[in-house]
Design an enzyme around this catalytic site. Sequence first.
Site, mmCIF file in Angstrom:
data_model
loop_
_atom_site.group_PDB
_atom_site.id
_atom_site.type_symbol
_atom_site.label_atom_id
_atom_site.label_comp_id
_atom_site.label_asym_id
_atom_site.label_seq_id
_atom_site.Cartn_x
_atom_site.Cartn_y
_atom_site.Cartn_z
ATOM 1 N N ARG A 1 0.812 -1.232 0.000
ATOM 2 C CA ARG A 1 0.000 0.000 0.000
ATOM 3 C C ARG A 1 0.846 1.283 0.000
ATOM 4 N NH1 ARG A 1 -3.628 -2.685 -1.454
ATOM 5 N NH2 ARG A 1 -5.588 -3.224 -0.425
ATOM 6 N N LEU A 2 2.096 1.150 -0.385
ATOM 7 C CA LEU A 2 2.951 2.325 -0.441
ATOM 8 C C LEU A 2 2.832 2.946 -1.840
ATOM 9 C CD1 LEU A 2 4.507 3.393 1.924
ATOM 10 C CD2 LEU A 2 6.578 2.321 1.012
#
Length: 192
Positions: free
Chosen positions: A171-172
Amino acid sequence: MTNPLHILTTWIDDARDAGDDDPSAMALATATRAGLPSCRIVLCRGVGERSVRFFTNYESRKGVDLGENSAVAATFYWRSLARQARLEGIAAQLPTSDSDAYFLEHRPRGHRLQSWASRQSAPIASLDEVRLRYTEFEKRFEGQIVPRPDYWGGFEIIVDTVELWTSGSDRLHERRYFKREGDSWLESLLSP
Ligand SMILES: Cc1cc2nc3c(=O)[nH]c(=O)nc-3n(C[C@H](O)[C@H](O)[C@H](O)COP(=O)(O)O)c2cc1C
């Protein structure tokens, strides 16, 4: 200085190369004068140095919205690339000469006739109504070039902000945010 609309053009090309059938499809959000939103897909038909354009029926729901409230937002999503691009800006009707050129050069005859036959967004009893109008216009324009109806044409969105989103692991995601100041673009990074 990076112009995010140059990157948008590259991303549309990348999506086409990746086999996307509608790489230029974007969700276009408009709102009424009172701020009630609605959203639909349209095809982006050109990206400029500070604008994008699309074509539609000026009397459709979106066309009426834009007559009352010119603020718009648009979002592209390409699953094959795991990328998203968001734009916000102000829409204005294109000069009639640009709409004529697009209508005559890029719309096949059947699509041009359909622009006459369909009062886009108006309630109808059945599609037969539209089919009937189509055959009427086919006869009316037999042997002639089908001209552009006055109510059909382009909008140019003068873009004020752009976000270019790239999926990252865990989720970066990378979110590059661009704000236009005249002919310059100020870039910052947003938290995912
Ligand atoms: C892939 C795709 C592309 C579309 N492209 C356009 C377009 O370029 N212009 C347009 O007016 N409608 C386009 N449509 C239809 C719109 O989504 C919508 O049904 C229509 O414009 C009426 O919207 P409105 O009632 O909100 O004005 C497209 C739909 C899809 C699914």
